[in-house]
Design an enzyme around this catalytic site. Structure first.
Site, PDB file in Angstrom:
ATOM      1  CB  CYS A 176      18.609  24.143   6.465  1.00 18.87           C
ATOM      2  SG  CYS A 176      19.778  25.128   7.409  1.00 18.87           S
ATOM      3  CB  THR A 215      13.128  29.142   5.331  1.00 13.53           C
ATOM      4  OG1 THR A 215      12.549  29.666   4.141  1.00 13.53           O
ATOM      5  CG2 THR A 215      14.327  29.962   5.747  1.00 13.53           C
ATOM      6  CG  HIS A 268      21.369  26.192   2.834  1.00 13.56           C
ATOM      7  ND1 HIS A 268      21.387  27.560   2.937  1.00 13.56           N
ATOM      8  CD2 HIS A 268      21.176  25.728   4.114  1.00 13.56           C
ATOM      9  CE1 HIS A 268      21.190  27.923   4.197  1.00 13.56           C
ATOM     10  NE2 HIS A 268      21.057  26.827   4.931  1.00 13.56           N
TER      11      HIS A 268
HETATM   12  P1  NAP Z   1      15.188  33.313  14.421  1.00 11.11           P
HETATM   13  O1  NAP Z   1      14.787  34.023  13.190  1.00 11.11           O
HETATM   14  O2  NAP Z   1      16.263  33.917  15.250  1.00 11.11           O
HETATM   15  O3  NAP Z   1      13.890  33.084  15.323  1.00 11.11           O
HETATM   16  C1  NAP Z   1      13.974  32.573  16.623  1.00 11.11           C
HETATM   17  C2  NAP Z   1      12.594  32.439  17.232  1.00 11.11           C
HETATM   18  O4  NAP Z   1      12.733  31.850  18.528  1.00 11.11           O
HETATM   19  C3  NAP Z   1      11.833  33.749  17.440  1.00 11.11           C
HETATM   20  O5  NAP Z   1      10.467  33.493  17.355  1.00 11.11           O
HETATM   21  C4  NAP Z   1      12.208  34.129  18.866  1.00 11.11           C
HETATM   22  O6  NAP Z   1      11.211  34.892  19.504  1.00 11.11           O
HETATM   23  C5  NAP Z   1      12.254  32.763  19.528  1.00 11.11           C
HETATM   24  N1  NAP Z   1      13.200  32.754  20.667  1.00 11.11           N
HETATM   25  C6  NAP Z   1      14.495  33.140  20.664  1.00 11.11           C
HETATM   26  N2  NAP Z   1      15.016  32.989  21.907  1.00 11.11           N
HETATM   27  C7  NAP Z   1      14.023  32.525  22.691  1.00 11.11           C
HETATM   28  C8  NAP Z   1      13.921  32.200  24.078  1.00 11.11           C
HETATM   29  N3  NAP Z   1      14.976  32.304  24.898  1.00 11.11           N
HETATM   30  N4  NAP Z   1      12.736  31.760  24.542  1.00 11.11           N
HETATM   31  C9  NAP Z   1      11.665  31.660  23.724  1.00 11.11           C
HETATM   32  N5  NAP Z   1      11.694  31.949  22.404  1.00 11.11           N
HETATM   33  C10 NAP Z   1      12.869  32.372  21.904  1.00 11.11           C
HETATM   34  O7  NAP Z   1      15.705  31.829  14.092  1.00 11.11           O
HETATM   35  P2  NAP Z   1      15.256  30.815  12.931  1.00 11.11           P
HETATM   36  O8  NAP Z   1      16.146  30.962  11.759  1.00 11.11           O
HETATM   37  O9  NAP Z   1      13.801  30.912  12.743  1.00 11.11           O
HETATM   38  O10 NAP Z   1      15.669  29.406  13.558  1.00 11.11           O
HETATM   39  C11 NAP Z   1      14.897  28.745  14.545  1.00 11.11           C
HETATM   40  C12 NAP Z   1      15.391  27.319  14.736  1.00 11.11           C
HETATM   41  O11 NAP Z   1      15.258  26.616  13.495  1.00 11.11           O
HETATM   42  C13 NAP Z   1      16.857  27.202  15.122  1.00 11.11           C
HETATM   43  O12 NAP Z   1      17.040  26.105  15.974  1.00 11.11           O
HETATM   44  C14 NAP Z   1      17.554  26.957  13.790  1.00 11.11           C
HETATM   45  O13 NAP Z   1      18.779  26.278  13.929  1.00 11.11           O
HETATM   46  C15 NAP Z   1      16.518  26.080  13.102  1.00 11.11           C
HETATM   47  N6  NAP Z   1      16.596  26.092  11.647  1.00 11.11           N
HETATM   48  C16 NAP Z   1      16.664  27.273  10.954  1.00 11.11           C
HETATM   49  C17 NAP Z   1      16.708  27.242   9.561  1.00 11.11           C
HETATM   50  C18 NAP Z   1      16.809  28.487   8.725  1.00 11.11           C
HETATM   51  O14 NAP Z   1      16.987  28.368   7.489  1.00 11.11           O
HETATM   52  N7  NAP Z   1      16.703  29.692   9.310  1.00 11.11           N
HETATM   53  C19 NAP Z   1      16.675  26.026   8.900  1.00 11.11           C
HETATM   54  C20 NAP Z   1      16.595  24.828   9.639  1.00 11.11           C
HETATM   55  C21 NAP Z   1      16.547  24.888  11.005  1.00 11.11           C
HETATM   56  P3  NAP Z   1      11.275  36.506  19.628  1.00 11.11           P
HETATM   57  O15 NAP Z   1      10.930  37.068  18.276  1.00 11.11           O
HETATM   58  O16 NAP Z   1      10.236  36.776  20.645  1.00 11.11           O
HETATM   59  O17 NAP Z   1      12.675  36.855  20.063  1.00 11.11           O
END
Ligand code: NAP
Length: 346
Positions: A150, A325, A243
Site C-alpha cells: 500500500c 485500503t 499513506h
Molecule cells: P486484518 O484487519 O487483521 O484482517 C485479517 C483478516 O484475515 C481477517 O478477516 C481475519 O479473520 C483473517 N485471518 C487472520 N488470521 C487468519 C488465519 N490464520 N486463517 C484464516 N483467516 C485469518 O488485516 P488487513 O489490514 O485487512 O490485511 C489483510 C492483508 O492485506 C495483509 O496481508 C496485509 O498486509 C494486506 N494489506 C493491508 C492493507 C491495509 O491498508 N490494511 C493494505 C494493503 C495490503 P478473523 O476476523 O476471523 O480473525
C-alpha cells in the site's frame, strides 16, 4: 444483463475485507457469493462474525452469508484475498489449483518471477505472465495476480511517469503510513497517540524492491526489472487512512520543472468501472497533499502529487499520497479484476 462474476473474499472480516464488501456493493460486474475468515469467524453469519468499522451500515446482501474456512471449494470463480501473509501463500495456491482467479493483497507472491505485480494503468502487459505461471505451476485455468504494497502504490505512479520519459537513476523515499495499514485492531492506541513510530515490520524491503518490478519490462515470458535503486524509511503516523510518501529522485535526463509537472500530470487513466477520472492528480496548493483532504480523491483511487520542486541534493523532490485500503488494497484488486475481464482473461 451481462454476466456477474461470483466473488469470494478471503479475510472478509478484516480491514481490507470490509473495504472489499463496501466497494463491491452494487458493482455491475461482480456479486459476492462467498466469505471466508479464520476459525474464530467460520460458521457464523457475516453480521455476527464481523465488527463492521467503516462509515455507513454493513450491506444487507452480506449479513446472512455464513463465513467459511479459508479452503477451497468456495462458491466463486474469482477470489479476492486479504489474508495475513502467514497463511496467504498456501491458501492462495490452493485456490489457484482449484481453478480460481486469485487476486491478492498479501505480499506472499508479489515478487515471484511468474506472478504479475499490477497497477493496471502502468503495467497491464505483465498479465502475459499468467500463461507462464499456469504452465510452470500446473494450475490449469486458475492463477494468481497481486497488487503492490500500500505504500508503494502511493509513489510508484509518479515514478512510472518519470521513468518512462526521463529514466530514473535513484530514488529516496520516506513513507508516513496510516494506522489502518496495520489492520484491525492494529497498533495499540498508547503506542501511536501523540507519536511517530520509525519502524513497520518488514516494510522497508518491500518499499525498496516492488517499484522496480512494476516498472520492469516483460520480454520472453520474464520481467526485466527497472534498473534503479530505492532507499526507504517507513514511519507509522497518527493518521487513520492515507499513506503519504516524501520522494527525492535523480533522473538520467535533466528535464525542466515544467516538463516534470507536465509528465506527471498527463499520465493517462483507464476507462474501467473503478478507474478514477484522473489516475494522478497534480496539486500546486503549497500545503497539499494531506491525508484528510486528499485520500478520497477519485473515490480513493486517485494518487495526489504535490510539493514538486528542484532539490539541492537530488534532481527533484515531491510528496505523494494515496488511500491505503482503497487504491492501496481492495480498490486496486477490484481494478485488477476489471482489467482481467477487459483483456478477456476472465
Ligand atoms: P486484518 O484487519 O487483521 O484482517 C485479517 C483478516 O484475515 C481477517 O478477516 C481475519 O479473520 C483473517 N485471518 C487472520 N488470521 C487468519 C488465519 N490464520 N486463517 C484464516 N483467516 C485469518 O488485516 P488487513 O489490514 O485487512 O490485511 C489483510 C492483508 O492485506 C495483509 O496481508 C496485509 O498486509 C494486506 N494489506 C493491508 C492493507 C491495509 O491498508 N490494511 C493494505 C494493503 C495490503 P478473523 O476476523 O476471523 O480473525
Amino acid at each position: 444483463m451481462s454476466k456477474k462474476y461470483r466473488i469470494g473474499i478471503l479475510g472478509a472480516t478484516g480491514t481490507v475485507g470490509q473495504r472489499f464488501i463496501q466497494l463491491l456493493e452494487n458493482h455491475p460486474q461482480f456479486e459476492i457469493t462467498a466469505l471466508a475468515a479464520s476459525d474464530r469467524s467460520a460458521g457464523k453469519p457475516y453480521a455476527e462474525a464481523c465488527a463492521w468499522k467503516l462509515p455507513g451500515a454493513m450491506p444487507e446482501s452480506v449479513k446472512q452469508i455464513i463465513v467459511e474456512p479459508i479452503a477451497p471449494p468456495l462458491d466463486c470463480e474469482i477470489v479476492f484475498s486479504s489474508l495475513p501473509s502467514s497463511v496467504a501463500r498456501e491458501t492462495e495456491e490452493a485456490f489457484a489449483r482449484a481453478g480460481c482467479a486469485v487476486i491478492s493483497n498479501s505480499s506472499s507472491y508479489r515478487m515471484d518471477e511468474d506472478v504479475p505485480l499490477l497497477i493496471p494503468e502502468i503495467n497491464a502487459d505483465h498479465l502475459g505472465l499468467i500463461e507462464v505461471q499456469q504452465q510452470k505451476r500446473g494450475f490449469g485455468k486458475g492463477f494468481i495476480v497481486t497488487n503492490p504494497n500500500c505504500a508503494v502504490v502511493s509513489f510508484a505512479p509518479p515514478l512510472a511517469a518519470l521513468h518512462r520519459r526521463f529514466g530514473l537513476e535513484s530514488v529516496v523515499v520516506t513513507t508516513l503510513q496510516a494506522i489502518s495499514g496495520a489492520g484491525y485492531p492494529g497498533v495499540p492506541s498508547l503506542d501511536i497517540t501523540d507519536n511517530v513510530i520509525p519502524y513497520i515490520a518488514g516494510e522497508e524491503p518491500k518499499v525498496e524492491t516492488e517499484a522496480q518490478k512494476i516498472l520492469g519490462v516483460l520480454t520472453n515470458g520474464a520481467i526485466e526489472k527497472a534498473d534503479f535503486n530505492v532507499s526507504a524509511q517507513c514511519f507509522r503516523v497518527h493518521v487513520i487512512d492515507g499513506h503519504t510518501a516524501s520522494v527525492r529522485v535523480n533522473l538520467k535526463q535533466k528535464p525542466t520543472l515544467e516538463e516534470v509537472i507536465e509528465t506527471i500530470q498527463s499520465f493517462p487513466s483507464l476507462s474501467l468501472h473503478s478507474s478514477p477520472p484522473r489516475f494522478i492528480d497534480f496539486c500546486d496548493e503549497p500545503s497539499r497533499p494531506q491525508p484528510r483532504l486528499d485520500r478520497d480523491a477519485g473515490n480513493g483511487m486517485t494518487i495526489t502529487v504535490g510539493r514538486l520542486f528542484p532539490d539541492n541534493v537530488f534532481d527533484y523532490r515531491f510528496v505523494t499520497l494515496s488511500h491505503n485500503t482503497v487504491r492501496g488494497a481492495a480498490g486496486s484488486a477490484i481494478l485488477n479484476a476489471e482489467l482481467l475481464i477487459d483483456k478477456k482473461i476472465l
